[in-house]
Design a protein around this motif. Structure first.
Motif, short mmCIF file in Angstrom:
data_model
loop_
_atom_site.label_atom_id
_atom_site.label_comp_id
_atom_site.label_asym_id
_atom_site.label_seq_id
_atom_site.Cartn_x
_atom_site.Cartn_y
_atom_site.Cartn_z
N LYS A 1 -4.67 7.30 -5.43
CA LYS A 1 -4.36 6.93 -4.05
C LYS A 1 -3.01 6.22 -3.95
O LYS A 1 -2.16 6.59 -3.15
CB LYS A 1 -5.47 6.02 -3.49
CG LYS A 1 -6.87 6.59 -3.64
CD LYS A 1 -7.93 5.65 -3.10
CE LYS A 1 -8.02 4.32 -3.85
NZ LYS A 1 -8.45 4.44 -5.25
N SER A 2 -2.84 5.18 -4.78
CA SER A 2 -1.57 4.46 -4.73
C SER A 2 -0.41 5.37 -5.11
O SER A 2 0.69 5.24 -4.57
CB SER A 2 -1.61 3.26 -5.69
OG SER A 2 -2.62 2.36 -5.31
N THR A 3 -0.68 6.27 -6.04
CA THR A 3 0.38 7.19 -6.47
C THR A 3 0.84 8.06 -5.30
O THR A 3 2.04 8.33 -5.15
CB THR A 3 -0.11 8.04 -7.65
OG1 THR A 3 -0.55 7.17 -8.69
CG2 THR A 3 1.00 8.93 -8.18
N LEU B 1 -0.29 1.71 4.02
CA LEU B 1 -0.96 0.45 3.69
C LEU B 1 -1.82 0.66 2.45
O LEU B 1 -2.70 1.52 2.44
CB LEU B 1 -1.84 0.01 4.87
CG LEU B 1 -1.12 -0.11 6.21
CD1 LEU B 1 -2.10 -0.39 7.34
CD2 LEU B 1 -0.06 -1.21 6.16
N ASP B 2 -1.57 -0.12 1.41
CA ASP B 2 -2.31 0.07 0.16
C ASP B 2 -3.20 -1.15 -0.09
O ASP B 2 -2.75 -2.17 -0.59
CB ASP B 2 -1.33 0.26 -1.01
CG ASP B 2 -2.04 0.79 -2.24
OD1 ASP B 2 -3.29 0.78 -2.25
OD2 ASP B 2 -1.36 1.21 -3.18
N GLU B 3 -4.46 -1.02 0.28
CA GLU B 3 -5.44 -2.12 0.12
C GLU B 3 -4.85 -3.43 0.61
O GLU B 3 -4.96 -4.45 -0.06
CB GLU B 3 -5.86 -2.23 -1.34
CG GLU B 3 -6.47 -0.96 -1.89
CD GLU B 3 -7.01 -1.16 -3.30
OE1 GLU B 3 -7.69 -2.18 -3.51
OE2 GLU B 3 -6.75 -0.32 -4.17
N HIS B 4 -4.27 -3.39 1.79
CA HIS B 4 -3.50 -4.56 2.23
C HIS B 4 -4.38 -5.71 2.67
O HIS B 4 -3.88 -6.79 2.95
CB HIS B 4 -2.52 -4.16 3.33
CG HIS B 4 -3.16 -3.80 4.64
ND1 HIS B 4 -4.13 -2.86 4.74
CD2 HIS B 4 -2.94 -4.26 5.90
CE1 HIS B 4 -4.50 -2.76 6.03
NE2 HIS B 4 -3.79 -3.59 6.73
MG LIG Z 1 -4.23 1.62 -5.99
#
Ligand SMILES: [Mg+2]
Ligand SMILES: Nc1ncnc2c1ncn2[C@@H]1O[C@H](COP(=O)(O)OP(=O)(O)OP(=O)(O)O)[C@@H](O)[C@H]1O
Lengths: 273, 314
Positions: free
Chosen positions: A55-57, A181-184
């Motif tokens: 996901k982050s990638t 937004l990454d697990e913000h």
């Molecule tokens: Mg991640």
């Protein structure tokens, strides 16, 4: 609008961990292989999936903080897979999990906001005129955290929740078209997490943003996004929106999760045979 | 004697401002100043000599300004070289600075016409101009001090204004969190390049002033100058704490004056404690260590030792 076509992202296994690599870089580990995703303008997509799913990638590839090996990235009409990160930031706003990541701690709230209030090359003119300061103070007051009285304090003096709310404001201040937004809200206590995700909803509506939101909170994903995309091992394993999504409960998502994981075990067994 | 310490403190204080900008503002530990400081000195000295040889017109404001601008540009050129080495070849800051400084030793020799030392006895427009600008009413040393004070005030004032502009705030943010700058759609490489050039331009300007004040330019002017600048910055930081950039800049000048005072004291009365002129470098090193120990604040550079792998324009 975001469109990812046959995206390939991999990381070289540094340090020769994989069998004495004599040729320096070692082999590539492909994390995303021919990944496709299209998010129409104004849609909010929750990206969910197990740890290490990629996901982050995906977000990093869109923002340009990891290079891509192949495929294309469209932001709007423009293919920008080769643009440097700062250039993509002209259309992309982003907030990471770590509240320290998006702000300059040893600078005042006002200076941080002034930095974020406009995208593009800096000019030789005063960053904070009294008009700009008033304008920014109004926006900070809208956060409802009382930060408008602390504009000349360093950001490092804020709590994690306050700092993340400020980061979010900074991410949308220059009105980008895409928000990543990454697990913000993951590092925030429940109250602050609610607050920041309320703000997120408000900003997305206010600036009609196309948003890609990574989260592990299934409840939030269901209630806040127009569409849910589930990833596993670098692939999209479920993609639901509209009525189909509205009919789902958290339990249904968990079941989907299990199914995705199960297939991995099956593959492992296949490999062992 | 007091005038001398103050003037020296202000002249080398401008160098310390450059060191402050690279080490503190940009978080870019830059040794280039060992090359850019003598480059400014050499450029200004050779121009003054040529100008004098051409007919030795009276020392005026115009030629003085030209000398200073030239010193600044010579220093900035060294900064540009370091920036290019760092950004294009991904060489860490310290090494990039060492490479530039090494190369500039030869370049500076060339500027000086192949000689390691160029005296400015016959024609020294900056010094003569500064001594005479008040018409000799208050004595030449005091006139010189006032000229130095005004110049230092102008430099600090301009820098303070600069650090309140968009570019200046961007540079400040770059040293704290590069990601915030990138998020603003700014190319961090060109911003950092500008900062490194500014810092070394100030070093060159300081070199031009030092050559005029000392009455000669020397290729070895730069030796130990980073440490002197750092010591000044750190002594200043011990004096007072502030988050206002203008006060931080003034504090650098104060630190520089204090540092020169300490060095003067060591030279004059050090023999009482068995300290000779040969021990001054050791004293500088100990000052830096002492300042770091007291403030508990080593050089920041925990990150940004290597340029981030941003692709595209450099
Ligand atoms: Mg991640
Ligand atoms: N910089 C990197 N270098 C090497 N491998 C990486 C790098 N970044 C990510 N990976 C690998 O890529 C895979 C996907 O990681 P990613 O961070 O995208 O997962 P994720 O879905 O965001 O997981 P999480 O929910 O834990 O945040 C992981 O196996 C990870 O080890």
């Amino acid at each position: 609008m975001i469109r990812l076509e046959n995206l390939r992202v991999g990381f070289s296994q540094g340090g020769g961990a994989q069998g004495g690599s004599a040729q320096g870089a070692g082999e590539e580990r492909i994390v995303l292989n021919d990944f496709n995703l299209s998010v129409p303008k104004g849609q909010t997509v929750s990206l969910i999936g197990s740890n290490g799913a990629g996901k982050s990638t995906v977000l990093n590839a869109i923002a340009g903080s990891v290079p891509i090996l192949g495929g294309a990235i469209f932001l709007g009409e423009r293919e920008c897979g080769g643009d440097p990160e700062w250039m993509r930031a002209l259309t992309v706003g982003r907030v990471r999990q770590n509240p320290l990541a998006g702000t300059a701690g040893e600078m005042t709230i006002l200076d941080n906001l002034a930095l974020a209030s406009r995208k593009g090359p800096r000019r030789l003119r005063f960053a904070v005129t009294s008009r700009i300061a008033r304008n920014l103070a109004d926006k900070v007051a809208d956060l409802g955290m009382g930060l408008e009285n602390r504009l000349r304090e360093n950001v490092s003096k804020l709590s994690g929740g306050q700092r993340q709310a400020l980061t979010l404001l900074m991410a949308v201040l220059a009105e980008p078209s895409v928000l990543l937004l990454d697990e913000h809200t993951a590092a925030l206590d429940p109250a602050n997490a609610d607050l920041v995700s309320e703000l997120t909803k408000r900003f997305v509506r206010q600036y009609s943003l196309t948003a890609l939101v990574v989260t592990h909170d299934m409840g939030r994903a269901l209630s806040e996004a127009d569409r849910i995309v589930m990833m596993h091992a670098g692939e999209v394993v479920a993609d639901v929106e509209g009525e189909e999504k509205d009919r789902m409960a958290v339990a249904d998502l968990v079941a989907l999760f299990r199914k995705a994981r199960g297939s991995e075990y099956a593959e492992d067994r296949d490999l062992l045979r | 004697m007091f005038e001398g310490i103050l003037i020296e403190g202000l002249v080398y204080g401008i160098l310390a401002l450059g060191v402050f900008i690279s080490f503190r503002v940009l978080d870019f530990p830059d040794l280039t100043v060992e090359g850019s400081f003598p480059a400014g000195a050499a450029a200004a000295a050779i121009l003054a000599t040529r100008w004098g040889a051409q007919g030795g017109s009276t020392p005026g404001l115009a030629i003085s300004v030209i000398l200073l601008v030239l010193g600044f540009l010579a220093g900035a050129a060294a900064g540009l070289a370091t920036s290019a080495i760092h950004h294009r070849l991904k060489v860490p800051p310290l090494l990039a600075g060492i490479v530039t400084m090494t190369g500039f030793y030869s370049i500076n020799l060339r500027i000086l016409g192949g000689k390691p030392n160029l005296p400015l006895i016959k024609f020294n427009p900056l010094l003569q101009g500064a001594r005479d600008w008040l018409g000799g009413a208050i004595g030449s040393e005091l006139s010189l001090l006032f000229a130095a004070l005004i110049l230092a005030a102008v430099v600090v004032g301009l820098l303070d204004l600069f650090f309140h502009t968009e570019i200046g705030i961007g540079m400040g943010a770059l040293g704290v969190n590069e990601a915030a700058v990138v998020q603003a759609g700014v190319n961090p490489i060109s911003l950092r390049r500008g900062g490194i050039m500014l810092a070394n331009g100030l070093a060159g300007l300081s070199g031009a002033l030092a050559a005029s004040y000392q009455g000669f330019a020397d290729v070895n002017f730069g030796a130990g100058i980073v440490a002197a600048g750092l010591a000044s910055v750190m002594i200043g930081e011990l004096l007072l704490k502030t988050q206002f950039i203008g006060v931080q800049l003034l504090r650098v000048l104060l630190g520089s004056i204090l540092f020169r005072g300490l060095m003067y004291a060591a030279r004059s009365w050090g023999y009482l404690a068995g300290i000779g002129p040969n021990d001054l470098r050791l004293l500088t090193a100990l000052l830096i260590i002492g300042a770091m120990a007291i403030s508990g604040r080593p050089l920041r550079g925990k990150k940004a030792q290597m340029p981030r792998k941003t692709r595209g324009s450099a």
